[in-house]
Motif scaffolding. Structure first.
Motif, mmCIF file in Angstrom:
data_model
loop_
_atom_site.group_PDB
_atom_site.id
_atom_site.type_symbol
_atom_site.label_atom_id
_atom_site.label_comp_id
_atom_site.label_asym_id
_atom_site.label_seq_id
_atom_site.Cartn_x
_atom_site.Cartn_y
_atom_site.Cartn_z
ATOM 1 N N LEU A 201 0.836 -1.186 0.000
ATOM 2 C CA LEU A 201 0.000 0.000 0.000
ATOM 3 C C LEU A 201 0.877 1.244 0.000
ATOM 4 O O LEU A 201 1.758 1.380 0.851
ATOM 5 C CB LEU A 201 -0.909 0.019 1.234
ATOM 6 C CG LEU A 201 -1.944 -1.083 1.348
ATOM 7 C CD1 LEU A 201 -2.692 -0.958 2.666
ATOM 8 C CD2 LEU A 201 -2.913 -1.041 0.208
ATOM 9 N N ASP B 195 1.642 5.327 0.407
ATOM 10 C CA ASP B 195 1.223 6.322 1.398
ATOM 11 C C ASP B 195 -0.017 7.075 0.936
ATOM 12 O O ASP B 195 -0.890 7.399 1.742
ATOM 13 C CB ASP B 195 2.361 7.312 1.667
ATOM 14 C CG ASP B 195 3.520 6.664 2.415
ATOM 15 O OD1 ASP B 195 3.270 5.663 3.112
ATOM 16 O OD2 ASP B 195 4.656 7.150 2.274
ATOM 17 N N LEU C 164 -3.015 4.861 1.504
ATOM 18 C CA LEU C 164 -3.289 4.794 2.949
ATOM 19 C C LEU C 164 -3.981 6.062 3.437
ATOM 20 O O LEU C 164 -4.894 6.006 4.261
ATOM 21 C CB LEU C 164 -1.991 4.575 3.729
ATOM 22 C CG LEU C 164 -1.474 3.142 3.768
ATOM 23 C CD1 LEU C 164 -0.091 3.083 4.411
ATOM 24 C CD2 LEU C 164 -2.441 2.252 4.516
ATOM 25 N N GLN D 135 -7.762 6.405 5.133
ATOM 26 C CA GLN D 135 -7.983 7.011 6.445
ATOM 27 C C GLN D 135 -9.167 7.979 6.448
ATOM 28 O O GLN D 135 -9.732 8.250 7.499
ATOM 29 C CB GLN D 135 -6.711 7.734 6.918
ATOM 30 C CG GLN D 135 -5.527 6.817 7.150
ATOM 31 C CD GLN D 135 -5.813 5.698 8.133
ATOM 32 O OE1 GLN D 135 -6.524 5.878 9.115
ATOM 33 N NE2 GLN D 135 -5.264 4.523 7.854
ATOM 34 N N LYS E 46 -7.211 -1.011 5.985
ATOM 35 C CA LYS E 46 -6.964 0.223 6.745
ATOM 36 C C LYS E 46 -6.362 -0.100 8.120
ATOM 37 O O LYS E 46 -5.521 0.639 8.635
ATOM 38 C CB LYS E 46 -8.285 0.982 6.902
ATOM 39 C CG LYS E 46 -8.186 2.284 7.645
ATOM 40 C CD LYS E 46 -9.562 2.934 7.708
ATOM 41 C CE LYS E 46 -9.577 4.116 8.651
ATOM 42 N NZ LYS E 46 -10.910 4.713 8.736
#
Length: 166
Positions: free
Chosen positions: A2, A4, A7, A11, A38
């Motif tokens: 994954l 950044d 991610l 979020q 997640k």
């Protein structure tokens, strides 16, 4: 695995809440998968928990990364955009009847109707799809020949006159 960026995208959403509110089972499972991702699980762990392949989980994440939550609805199939809209069904029915009436004899075949759909309504159907459409609209696809293109009405009248006198 994954990035950044992905991610950060994950979020922003509460996938647990989205899954509880979702009525569609497929989309609910996709939300749950993203919730697991997640939380830091890998593709294999998520796939094992949901009893799907890890490739499916990777595909869902790819869809999410490219189109957000709305993209998790799935892939639109090419045939879903090819169907005759309901608002045009009556116009189609009239066009088929007009095609039959415009024939000087002979039948309207499925291929003729397929061409009519492509030219007048800009939709592409397979031959079986044409017959399914006609069945759905309660139209008979087998029609009696209205008049043979080689018929001579004068000869037919003479034959009937001679035949009935016997």
């Amino acid at each position: 695995m994954l990035t950044d960026e992905v991610l950060q995208q994950l979020q922003r959403y509460n996938f647990d809440l989205l899954a509880r509110q979702e009525l569609n089972g497929q989309r609910r499972m996709r939300y749950i998968a993203l919730a697991h991702l997640k939380d830091g699980k890998n593709f294999t762990e998520v796939a094992s928990a949901l009893r799907v392949t890890r490739h499916a989980v990777m595909r869902w994440l790819k869809w999410f990364a490219s189109g957000g939550v709305d993209r998790l609805a799935g892939v639109p199939h090419y045939w879903s955009t090819q169907r005759l809209p309901k608002v045009q069904e009556e116009a189609f029915r009239q066009a088929v009847e007009q095609l039959q009436a415009s024939r000087g004899g002979g039948r309207v075949h499925g291929e003729d109707i397929r061409q009519l759909l492509a030219e007048q309504f800009a939709v592409t159907y397979s031959l079986n799809g044409v017959y399914d459409l006609l069945k759905r609209l309660d139209m008979a696809w087998i029609t009696a020949r209205s008049m043979s293109p080689h018929a001579d009405p004068a000869k037919q009248a003479a034959f009937q006159k001679n035949f009935s006198s016997r």
